[in-house]
Design a protein around this motif. Structure first.
Motif, short mmCIF file in Angstrom:
data_model
loop_
_atom_site.label_atom_id
_atom_site.label_comp_id
_atom_site.label_asym_id
_atom_site.label_seq_id
_atom_site.Cartn_x
_atom_site.Cartn_y
_atom_site.Cartn_z
N SER A 242 -8.70 4.14 -5.21
CA SER A 242 -8.04 4.62 -4.19
C SER A 242 -7.73 6.28 -4.14
O SER A 242 -7.78 7.00 -3.28
CB SER A 242 -6.55 4.10 -4.12
OG SER A 242 -5.67 4.45 -2.95
N ARG B 242 0.77 -1.35 0.00
CA ARG B 242 0.04 -0.12 -0.05
C ARG B 242 0.86 1.17 -0.01
O ARG B 242 0.44 2.14 -0.77
CB ARG B 242 -1.03 -0.14 1.32
CG ARG B 242 -2.05 -1.02 1.33
CD ARG B 242 -3.06 -0.76 2.25
NE ARG B 242 -4.23 -1.69 2.20
CZ ARG B 242 -4.10 -2.70 2.97
NH1 ARG B 242 -3.05 -3.11 3.91
NH2 ARG B 242 -4.96 -3.85 2.80
N ILE C 191 -1.47 3.56 -1.88
CA ILE C 191 -2.89 3.17 -2.12
C ILE C 191 -3.55 3.24 -0.47
O ILE C 191 -2.79 3.09 0.42
CB ILE C 191 -3.04 1.58 -2.09
CG1 ILE C 191 -2.59 1.12 -3.76
CG2 ILE C 191 -4.52 0.98 -1.93
CD1 ILE C 191 -2.60 -0.14 -3.89
N ILE C 192 -4.68 3.76 -0.55
CA ILE C 192 -5.17 4.17 0.71
C ILE C 192 -5.48 3.01 1.77
O ILE C 192 -5.73 1.75 1.11
CB ILE C 192 -6.68 4.85 0.71
CG1 ILE C 192 -7.13 5.65 1.67
CG2 ILE C 192 -7.73 4.04 0.13
CD1 ILE C 192 -8.24 6.52 1.64
N TYR D 283 -13.12 -3.00 0.94
CA TYR D 283 -11.84 -2.13 1.03
C TYR D 283 -11.31 -1.87 2.68
O TYR D 283 -10.14 -1.99 2.86
CB TYR D 283 -12.11 -0.57 0.46
CG TYR D 283 -12.13 -0.61 -1.00
CD1 TYR D 283 -11.74 -1.67 -1.87
CD2 TYR D 283 -12.79 0.51 -1.65
CE1 TYR D 283 -11.96 -1.59 -3.22
CE2 TYR D 283 -12.67 0.78 -2.91
CZ TYR D 283 -12.33 -0.49 -3.98
OH TYR D 283 -12.39 -0.38 -5.35
N LYS E 194 -8.69 9.12 -1.57
CA LYS E 194 -7.40 10.04 -0.96
C LYS E 194 -8.03 11.59 -1.13
O LYS E 194 -8.01 12.51 -0.54
CB LYS E 194 -6.18 9.81 -1.59
CG LYS E 194 -5.49 8.56 -0.97
CD LYS E 194 -4.25 8.45 -1.30
CE LYS E 194 -3.79 7.33 -0.33
NZ LYS E 194 -2.24 7.42 -0.16
#
Length: 119
Positions: free
Chosen positions: A107, A57, A62-63, A96, A111
């Motif tokens: 993602s 991540r 990636i969140i 998620y 964000k």
């Protein structure tokens, strides 16, 4: 001898392959103290996998599930509310938050939403 006494937990380094990228993780693992062989342990193994996932991540920007949950809590939104706001099915957001990797576009959308709403 108690069955649990046959095993010992030691630090172990393992390599995980995530979407074609290798991530090395050092974490506790269970070993048979007599044979020295690595023994499956769901809790320890899952923790090592999550460490590798977190490295992925971070590497891929990636969140994280925690960031999504923290945002929802701060805004007092249910999963269904946030999913609706994003135009997604509620199951998508639930996955998620359980650790599934969102697509790059999803993602980035999350964000952006989180950053925009903090200003």
């Amino acid at each position: 001898m108690n069955m649990d006494e046959q095993y010992v937990v030691k630090v172990h380094t393992n390599t995980f392959l995530i979407r074609g990228k290798e991530y090395e993780v050092t974490a506790p693992a269970k070993f048979d103290q007599f044979t020295g062989e690595l023994v499956d342990d769901k809790k320890l193994d899952d923790a090592a996998v999550e460490l590798a996932n977190e490295k992925y991540r971070q590497d891929m920007d990636i969140i994280s599930p925690e960031e999504i949950k923290k945002y929802r809590a701060a805004k007092n939104l249910s999963q269904r509310d946030l999913a609706s706001l994003m135009g997604w099915h509620p199951t998508t957001l639930a996955l998620y938050e359980k650790g599934a990797f969102p697509s790059e576009s999803n993602s980035q959308a999350l964000k952006s939403l989180i950053i925009d709403r903090q200003i």
